[in-house]
Enzyme design. Structure first.
Site, PDB file in Angstrom:
ATOM      1  N   CYS A  31       0.851  -1.185   0.000  1.00  0.00           N
ATOM      2  CA  CYS A  31       0.000   0.000   0.000  1.00  0.00           C
ATOM      3  C   CYS A  31       0.891   1.242   0.000  1.00  0.00           C
ATOM      4  CB  CYS A  31      -0.933   0.095   1.197  1.00  0.00           C
ATOM      5  SG  CYS A  31      -2.076  -1.273   1.333  1.00  0.00           S
ATOM      6  N   ARG A  38       3.852  -0.336  -4.835  1.00  0.00           N
ATOM      7  CA  ARG A  38       3.609  -0.871  -3.489  1.00  0.00           C
ATOM      8  C   ARG A  38       2.306  -1.670  -3.406  1.00  0.00           C
ATOM      9  NH1 ARG A  38       6.818   1.868   0.129  1.00  0.00           N
ATOM     10  NH2 ARG A  38       5.515   1.122   1.812  1.00  0.00           N
ATOM     11  N   TRP A  45      -2.788  -2.724  -1.577  1.00  0.00           N
ATOM     12  CA  TRP A  45      -2.499  -4.160  -1.727  1.00  0.00           C
ATOM     13  C   TRP A  45      -3.301  -4.813  -0.608  1.00  0.00           C
ATOM     14  CZ3 TRP A  45      -0.429  -8.315   0.976  1.00  0.00           C
ATOM     15  CH2 TRP A  45      -0.028  -9.412   0.196  1.00  0.00           C
ATOM     16  N   ASN A 103      -1.284   2.194   5.557  1.00  0.00           N
ATOM     17  CA  ASN A 103      -0.417   1.123   5.067  1.00  0.00           C
ATOM     18  C   ASN A 103       0.023   0.321   6.278  1.00  0.00           C
ATOM     19  OD1 ASN A 103       1.626  -0.479   3.941  1.00  0.00           O
ATOM     20  ND2 ASN A 103       3.134   1.150   4.173  1.00  0.00           N
ATOM     21  N   GLY A 104      -0.291  -0.977   6.283  1.00  0.00           N
ATOM     22  CA  GLY A 104       0.119  -1.816   7.407  1.00  0.00           C
ATOM     23  C   GLY A 104      -0.998  -2.776   7.770  1.00  0.00           C
ATOM     24  N   GLU A 106      17.120 -17.730  -8.752  1.00  0.00           N
ATOM     25  CA  GLU A 106      16.760 -16.361  -9.135  1.00  0.00           C
ATOM     26  C   GLU A 106      16.069 -16.349 -10.506  1.00  0.00           C
ATOM     27  OE1 GLU A 106      16.186 -13.712  -7.916  1.00  0.00           O
ATOM     28  OE2 GLU A 106      16.261 -12.262  -9.546  1.00  0.00           O
ATOM     29  N   LYS A 128      12.232 -15.048 -11.363  1.00  0.00           N
ATOM     30  CA  LYS A 128      11.891 -14.009 -12.360  1.00  0.00           C
ATOM     31  C   LYS A 128      10.800 -14.495 -13.289  1.00  0.00           C
ATOM     32  CE  LYS A 128      13.093 -11.348 -10.964  1.00  0.00           C
ATOM     33  NZ  LYS A 128      13.888 -11.219  -9.800  1.00  0.00           N
ATOM     34  N   GLU A 177       7.255 -15.005 -11.546  1.00  0.00           N
ATOM     35  CA  GLU A 177       6.513 -13.863 -10.993  1.00  0.00           C
ATOM     36  C   GLU A 177       5.908 -12.959 -12.056  1.00  0.00           C
ATOM     37  OE1 GLU A 177       8.494 -10.926  -8.492  1.00  0.00           O
ATOM     38  OE2 GLU A 177      10.365 -11.281  -9.536  1.00  0.00           O
ATOM     39  N   HIS A 225      15.926 -37.613  -7.710  1.00  0.00           N
ATOM     40  CA  HIS A 225      15.421 -38.030  -6.394  1.00  0.00           C
ATOM     41  C   HIS A 225      13.937 -37.680  -6.240  1.00  0.00           C
ATOM     42  CE1 HIS A 225      19.401 -39.202  -5.209  1.00  0.00           C
ATOM     43  NE2 HIS A 225      19.853 -38.055  -5.678  1.00  0.00           N
ATOM     44  N   LYS A 272       5.995  -4.232  -4.821  1.00  0.00           N
ATOM     45  CA  LYS A 272       7.451  -4.096  -4.827  1.00  0.00           C
ATOM     46  C   LYS A 272       8.028  -4.126  -3.422  1.00  0.00           C
ATOM     47  CE  LYS A 272      11.405  -2.947  -6.877  1.00  0.00           C
ATOM     48  NZ  LYS A 272      12.055  -4.059  -7.594  1.00  0.00           N
TER      49      LYS A 272
HETATM   50  O1  M6R Z   1      13.151  -4.940  -1.109  1.00  0.00           O
HETATM   51  P1  M6R Z   1      13.633  -6.317  -0.825  1.00  0.00           P
HETATM   52  O2  M6R Z   1      14.875  -6.665  -1.569  1.00  0.00           O
HETATM   53  O3  M6R Z   1      13.791  -6.614   0.632  1.00  0.00           O
HETATM   54  O4  M6R Z   1      12.489  -7.274  -1.372  1.00  0.00           O
HETATM   55  C1  M6R Z   1      12.559  -8.656  -1.198  1.00  0.00           C
HETATM   56  C2  M6R Z   1      11.585  -9.379  -2.102  1.00  0.00           C
HETATM   57  O5  M6R Z   1      10.277  -9.004  -1.817  1.00  0.00           O
HETATM   58  C3  M6R Z   1      11.864  -9.099  -3.586  1.00  0.00           C
HETATM   59  O6  M6R Z   1      13.180  -9.421  -3.925  1.00  0.00           O
HETATM   60  C4  M6R Z   1      10.903  -9.903  -4.471  1.00  0.00           C
HETATM   61  O7  M6R Z   1      11.177 -11.267  -4.359  1.00  0.00           O
HETATM   62  C5  M6R Z   1      11.001  -9.433  -5.921  1.00  0.00           C
HETATM   63  N1  M6R Z   1       9.694  -9.203  -6.453  1.00  0.00           N
HETATM   64  C6  M6R Z   1      11.674 -10.412  -6.824  1.00  0.00           C
HETATM   65  O8  M6R Z   1      11.744  -9.956  -8.130  1.00  0.00           O
END
Ligand code: M6R
Length: 594
Positions: free
Chosen positions: A2, A27, A75, A101-102, A471, A475, A478, A494, A589
């Site tokens: 948010c 956010r 959010w 926000n929270g 990683e 990507k 998501e 396994h 984000k």
């Molecule tokens: O701001 P941060 O690096 O702490 O965020 C951590 C994760 O939320 C962030 O890396 C998330 O996994 C991304 N969307 C990945 O692309």
């Protein structure tokens, strides 16, 4: 999660808030709303709905002048995204408007203990806050009523509050969720992130937990929960406006992938004097003094942390563990005698990390934050911080922050190593090699079109490439919603190999000479079971049929290179499916709730 923006001053509140909300949409973006004061006839108006800020802009009336307002991009945590659950939420009589926000953990208990008679319109925890403020305002000043409410709230909140009985004041307060106030000649902005203030404020003040601020257009007063004025420092806003715009690119993600060579050069420029590393001596000493490093992070930053462990252990010989923040927060492992905690976070605001930081600080342990946002909570609250200098990262999918985090971890590890490589030269090579991959992005686009046709996909690799696979798969899943997992190649047989059927896409990352053959044989195992394979390999270990070949660099740095084609693979897979690349569904984000 948010984003909140409020404004009071002499400028157009509507424009400042809507623009701020667009910048904070990273956010959360399932609904948006705004309350504005109409200065022409002294009335308040609320516009809110499910959907993006662009939709909010369409439903907002632009016909009157407004110099006070609060806005929100959501959010959802409590209640589905719909018009009623969108913020601002209002009190019983409609006197107070609140954006939040929270998460309020005890909102149900508060209803039972204080608000039995109230009627609630929404399913949100936020509405409880508005009702409480109104209830207390009958027997105390508004400032006292808000602080009294704060004293009852358990959980996290950043709030901006309007009292419709007094259009000359804006109120805000926070605990655990981030909130800044932006100060300029023509008014004061309150926002979840300083980015919303850029262009409207020259200076900003990050608010501390359990503080409350009362603002009129020209001045503001920050208080603690009992109303005692809290000293503060105004800091200059040095975010470049240009950096938070997409420019010529169709998406922020594409811009940010392409920026990686420049970011790496920026890091080299800032952290080297000739071939020598320039680092705060206290940080080096803190690492030297510890008997074990505990890297704590989430998502992409945790994947960078896994590479960090390899760098600390293999370059500098320092035992290192990597932990998922949300697990670590409530399940502390047996710690060494002199641990140093390293928090890696692009945003510096991730609530799971903050919970760990608060916990380990209370136990007297030392901490270092590696972040892209020097003004963030984690940067402020750790004993030390190092900036990754990636510039604002707007796309939800993290790209340039990952490679920048690895570069910074390499610089930290190098300072304590036997200096068997010339780090500056090796990092410069990575930057050039990244450019070579970026030049081939159209080729990767074509590969993706033919290759990623299924609903699932696997990334496989060994050693450091396995962490690269984690990683790369994050990507892809998501933003393209293709169900993707990263596996240690040797682990497939396994269990997971049972999922391989005709044409299942399997992408292998191969960059390490000593184990390349092993990964190749795992690749053959899946091929014989019908998998459609694609290989990302470094030149030194590549074979003629490999589809993507990247330059050879110092082996421990290869994840900074092999991830670039994987970022493009994710980008083009999402583009071909027509998805919203910068704002994938269900995500935000900055994850500021636990
Ligand atoms: O701001 P941060 O690096 O702490 O965020 C951590 C994760 O939320 C962030 O890396 C998330 O996994 C991304 N969307 C990945 O692309």
């Amino acid at each position: 999660m948010c984003g909140i923006v409020g404004y009071i001053g002499t400028e157009d509140a509507r424009g400042i808030i809507l623009n701020g909300l667009k910048r904070l949409e990273y956010r959360g973006y399932d609904s948006a709303g705004i309350t504005l004061f109409n200065g022409d006839d002294d009335t308040f108006h609320v516009y809110k709905d499910k959907g993006r800020v662009a939709h909010l802009e369409e439903i907002t009336d632009f016909s009157y002048r407004s110099v006070l307002g609060i806005g929100h991009t959501r959010w959802a945590t409590h209640g589905v995204p719909n018009q009623i659950n969108s913020h601002p939420q209002s009190s019983d009589s409609g006197r107070f408007f609140v954006v939040h926000n929270g998460v309020i953990d005890n909102y149900k208990e508060l209803i039972t203990s204080h608000l039995n008679e109230s009627v609630f319109a929404s399913d949100t925890d936020t509405e409880v806050i508005a009702h409480l403020i109104e209830k207390f305002s009958y027997r105390m000043s508004v400032s006292e009523a808000i602080r009294k409410t704060m004293s009852l709230l358990e959980g996290s909140y950043a709030l901006a509050i309007i009292d419709t009985y007094n259009p000359y004041k804006l109120y805000a307060c926070k605990n655990k969720s981030p909130l800044v106030i932006g100060v300029g000649d023509n008014g004061v902005v309150v926002a979840s992130d300083v980015m919303a203030c850029v262009g409207y404020s020259d200076k900003f003040v990050p608010l501390e937990d359990k503080t409350f601020v009362e603002i009129d257009g020209a001045t503001y007063r920050i208080m603690d929960i009992i109303g005692k004025v809290v000293p503060h420092v105004e800091k200059p806003i040095d975010v470049d406006y240009f950096n938070i715009e997409k420019g010529e690119y169709s998406h922020f993600m594409l811009k940010e992938i392409n920026e990686q060579p420049a970011v790496l050069r920026n890091i080299i420029g800032a952290y080297f004097d000739g071939d020598e590393v320039l680092l705060n001596g206290e940080i080096q000493q803190a690492i030297r003094d510890s008997d074990r490093l505990y890297i704590v992070a989430a998502g992409t930053s945790m994947n960078a942390g896994q590479i960090g462990r390899e760098l600390f252990e293999k370059m500098a010989g320092i035992p290192t563990e990597v932990h998922i923040a949300s697990e670590f927060a409530y399940n502390l492992p047996l710690l060494s005698k002199n641990p140093l905690f390293i928090f890696i976070s692009q945003s510096g605001e991730t609530a799971d990390l903050r919970a760990v930081l608060v916990n380990i600080k209370a136990k007297g342990y030392r901490s270092l934050t590696i972040t892209n946002v020097k003004t963030s909570t984690l940067a402020r609250e750790a004993d030390h911080f190092v900036e990754i200098l990636a510039g604002p990262e707007i796309a939800v999918a993290s790209t340039k922050a990952y490679t920048a985090q690895i570069a910074i971890l390499a610089i930290l590890a190098y300072g304590l190593s036997d200096k068997h490589i010339n780090l500056r030269k090796e990092l410069s090579k990575v930057a050039i090699s990244m450019e070579n991959i970026i030049d081939k992005r159209d080729y990767i686009d074509k590969l993706v079109k033919d290759y990623l046709t299924k609903r699932n996909c696997f990334y496989i690799g060994r050693g450091i490439d396995y962490y690269g696979c984690l990683e790369s798969s994050l990507k892809l899943k998501e933003i393209s919603y293709i169900q993707t997992e990263g596996f240690a190649a040797g682990e497939l047989k396994h269990g997971t190999i049972a999922l391989i059927e005709q044409d299942t896409p399997v992408i292998a990352i191969i960059s390490q000479r000593a184990i390349a053959k092993n990964t190749r044989s795992n690749l053959n195992e899946v091929k014989s079971r019908g998998a459609k394979t694609l290989v990302i390999a470094t030149r030194g270990v590549h074979e003629p049929d490999d589809q993507i070949v990247v330059d050879d660099v110092y082996e421990l740095f290869s994840p900074m290179l092999t991830v670039v084609p994987a970022q493009f693979i994710a980008y083009y897979a999402a583009l071909h499916r027509g998805y919203d690349i910068d704002k994938p569904r269900n995500l935000a984000k900055s994850v500021t709730v636990e």
